[in-house]
Write a protein that holds these residues in place. Sequence first.
Motif, PDB file in Angstrom:
ATOM      1  N   CYS A 126      -2.499   3.722  -3.569  1.00 33.11           N
ATOM      2  CA  CYS A 126      -2.653   2.551  -4.425  1.00 33.11           C
ATOM      3  C   CYS A 126      -2.029   1.341  -3.763  1.00 33.11           C
ATOM      4  O   CYS A 126      -1.260   1.458  -2.803  1.00 33.11           O
ATOM      5  CB  CYS A 126      -2.058   2.779  -5.808  1.00 33.11           C
ATOM      6  SG  CYS A 126      -0.293   3.063  -5.839  1.00 33.11           S
ATOM      7  N   SER A 160     -10.434   2.992  -8.651  1.00 30.10           N
ATOM      8  CA  SER A 160     -10.687   1.639  -9.150  1.00 30.10           C
ATOM      9  C   SER A 160     -11.997   1.075  -8.607  1.00 30.10           C
ATOM     10  O   SER A 160     -12.327  -0.084  -8.869  1.00 30.10           O
ATOM     11  CB  SER A 160      -9.529   0.716  -8.777  1.00 30.10           C
ATOM     12  OG  SER A 160      -9.337   0.689  -7.374  1.00 30.10           O
ATOM     13  N   HIS A 191      -7.103  -2.231   3.361  1.00 33.56           N
ATOM     14  CA  HIS A 191      -6.483  -1.135   2.623  1.00 33.56           C
ATOM     15  C   HIS A 191      -7.194  -0.850   1.302  1.00 33.56           C
ATOM     16  O   HIS A 191      -7.286   0.304   0.876  1.00 33.56           O
ATOM     17  CB  HIS A 191      -4.993  -1.413   2.426  1.00 33.56           C
ATOM     18  CG  HIS A 191      -4.198  -1.160   3.665  1.00 33.56           C
ATOM     19  ND1 HIS A 191      -4.102  -2.088   4.681  1.00 33.56           N
ATOM     20  CD2 HIS A 191      -3.497  -0.078   4.069  1.00 33.56           C
ATOM     21  CE1 HIS A 191      -3.370  -1.577   5.652  1.00 33.56           C
ATOM     22  NE2 HIS A 191      -2.995  -0.356   5.309  1.00 33.56           N
ATOM     23  N   VAL A 192      -7.722  -1.880   0.650  1.00 36.07           N
ATOM     24  CA  VAL A 192      -8.538  -1.656  -0.556  1.00 36.07           C
ATOM     25  C   VAL A 192      -9.777  -0.847  -0.181  1.00 36.07           C
ATOM     26  O   VAL A 192     -10.137   0.120  -0.862  1.00 36.07           O
ATOM     27  CB  VAL A 192      -8.919  -2.991  -1.231  1.00 36.07           C
ATOM     28  CG1 VAL A 192      -9.960  -2.773  -2.323  1.00 36.07           C
ATOM     29  CG2 VAL A 192      -7.678  -3.679  -1.803  1.00 36.07           C
ATOM     30  N   ASP A 193     -10.418  -1.230   0.922  1.00 34.54           N
ATOM     31  CA  ASP A 193     -11.591  -0.478   1.388  1.00 34.54           C
ATOM     32  C   ASP A 193     -11.214   0.972   1.701  1.00 34.54           C
ATOM     33  O   ASP A 193     -11.944   1.901   1.345  1.00 34.54           O
ATOM     34  CB  ASP A 193     -12.190  -1.122   2.640  1.00 34.54           C
ATOM     35  CG  ASP A 193     -12.901  -2.438   2.370  1.00 34.54           C
ATOM     36  OD1 ASP A 193     -13.100  -2.802   1.184  1.00 34.54           O
ATOM     37  OD2 ASP A 193     -13.244  -3.127   3.355  1.00 34.54           O
ATOM     38  N   PHE A 250       0.871  -1.174   0.000  1.00 37.13           N
ATOM     39  CA  PHE A 250       0.000   0.000   0.000  1.00 37.13           C
ATOM     40  C   PHE A 250       0.908   1.224   0.000  1.00 37.13           C
ATOM     41  O   PHE A 250       1.877   1.291   0.759  1.00 37.13           O
ATOM     42  CB  PHE A 250      -0.875  -0.001   1.260  1.00 37.13           C
ATOM     43  CG  PHE A 250      -1.622   1.275   1.480  1.00 37.13           C
ATOM     44  CD1 PHE A 250      -2.851   1.490   0.881  1.00 37.13           C
ATOM     45  CD2 PHE A 250      -1.094   2.276   2.284  1.00 37.13           C
ATOM     46  CE1 PHE A 250      -3.544   2.681   1.081  1.00 37.13           C
ATOM     47  CE2 PHE A 250      -1.778   3.464   2.495  1.00 37.13           C
ATOM     48  CZ  PHE A 250      -3.002   3.654   1.884  1.00 37.13           C
ATOM     49  N   GLU A 302      -3.709  -3.316  -7.704  1.00 32.33           N
ATOM     50  CA  GLU A 302      -4.870  -3.973  -7.087  1.00 32.33           C
ATOM     51  C   GLU A 302      -6.011  -2.984  -6.871  1.00 32.33           C
ATOM     52  O   GLU A 302      -7.175  -3.327  -7.040  1.00 32.33           O
ATOM     53  CB  GLU A 302      -4.480  -4.607  -5.749  1.00 32.33           C
ATOM     54  CG  GLU A 302      -3.305  -5.558  -5.797  1.00 32.33           C
ATOM     55  CD  GLU A 302      -3.598  -6.861  -6.524  1.00 32.33           C
ATOM     56  OE1 GLU A 302      -4.781  -7.180  -6.735  1.00 32.33           O
ATOM     57  OE2 GLU A 302      -2.640  -7.551  -6.880  1.00 32.33           O
ATOM     58  N   ALA A 303      -5.652  -1.773  -6.460  1.00 37.13           N
ATOM     59  CA  ALA A 303      -6.639  -0.720  -6.198  1.00 37.13           C
ATOM     60  C   ALA A 303      -5.905   0.619  -6.253  1.00 37.13           C
ATOM     61  O   ALA A 303      -4.717   0.691  -5.954  1.00 37.13           O
ATOM     62  CB  ALA A 303      -7.296  -0.901  -4.835  1.00 37.13           C
ATOM     63  N   HIS A 354     -10.861   2.975  -1.505  1.00 39.91           N
ATOM     64  CA  HIS A 354     -12.128   3.287  -2.154  1.00 39.91           C
ATOM     65  C   HIS A 354     -12.974   4.274  -1.357  1.00 39.91           C
ATOM     66  O   HIS A 354     -13.767   5.018  -1.932  1.00 39.91           O
ATOM     67  CB  HIS A 354     -12.890   1.997  -2.448  1.00 39.91           C
ATOM     68  CG  HIS A 354     -12.224   1.187  -3.515  1.00 39.91           C
ATOM     69  ND1 HIS A 354     -12.225  -0.183  -3.526  1.00 39.91           N
ATOM     70  CD2 HIS A 354     -11.505   1.555  -4.595  1.00 39.91           C
ATOM     71  CE1 HIS A 354     -11.554  -0.616  -4.582  1.00 39.91           C
ATOM     72  NE2 HIS A 354     -11.101   0.427  -5.238  1.00 39.91           N
ATOM     73  N   GLN A 402      -7.599  -6.364   2.215  1.00 42.25           N
ATOM     74  CA  GLN A 402      -8.982  -5.899   2.066  1.00 42.25           C
ATOM     75  C   GLN A 402      -9.229  -4.600   2.822  1.00 42.25           C
ATOM     76  O   GLN A 402      -9.911  -3.699   2.320  1.00 42.25           O
ATOM     77  CB  GLN A 402      -9.980  -6.967   2.511  1.00 42.25           C
ATOM     78  CG  GLN A 402     -11.419  -6.608   2.176  1.00 42.25           C
ATOM     79  CD  GLN A 402     -11.634  -6.392   0.689  1.00 42.25           C
ATOM     80  OE1 GLN A 402     -11.327  -7.269  -0.112  1.00 42.25           O
ATOM     81  NE2 GLN A 402     -12.160  -5.230   0.305  1.00 42.25           N
ATOM     82  N   ALA A 414     -14.045  -2.509  -9.452  1.00 40.02           N
ATOM     83  CA  ALA A 414     -14.337  -3.512  -8.422  1.00 40.02           C
ATOM     84  C   ALA A 414     -15.827  -3.845  -8.393  1.00 40.02           C
ATOM     85  O   ALA A 414     -16.206  -5.005  -8.199  1.00 40.02           O
ATOM     86  CB  ALA A 414     -13.856  -3.019  -7.059  1.00 40.02           C
TER      87      ALA A 414
END
Length: 175
Positions: free
Chosen positions: A62, A149, A125-127, A15, A51-52, A130, A123, A153
């Motif tokens: 990112c 992204s 960090h993706v959340d 991240f 990934e994101a 976003h 997950q 998703a």
Amino acid sequence: MPQYIRAYVPGGSFFFTVNLADRHRRLLIEHLDLLKRCFAQVRERLPFHTEAIVVLPDHLHCIWTLPPGDADFSTRWRLLKAGFARALPTMPGESIPRVDKRERGIWQRRLWEHCLRDEADLQAHVDYIHFNPVKHGYVKQPGLWPHSSFQRAVARGLYPADWLPAESVRELELD
């Protein structure tokens, strides 16, 4: 002098938070096509998978996954930041000595990186990525921010279009 210790994990997922030097500028979304070209050029030369991602006016977050056996995210970021800065037109008030030294002062010199430990960490960090445009007050729902992204998703069935995260993600302070 601070000692920066980077987590170099070959094939790892990381991240990142990368900021403009002047957090009042909007260069990243004003020159989004240029930023995308720089990402593509670096990815062509030194592969990685995004990934994101979310691009805000003054910073971006990112997650990259590097190829097996490769841990060199630093070179990728150096090339990306330099390519973006070089391609920008000279800005009003930019000092000639800095330009002569090939130092535009566009980016903060450091970046924040975190090696993701497991699927739950990924997950979270993706959340966070976003949700970030909502956190900063740009939009009320993640799906309304175009420079993310999140829509990709949603199309892949990973989020409902009206998703909002659990309270724990909203409280993360990674900026």
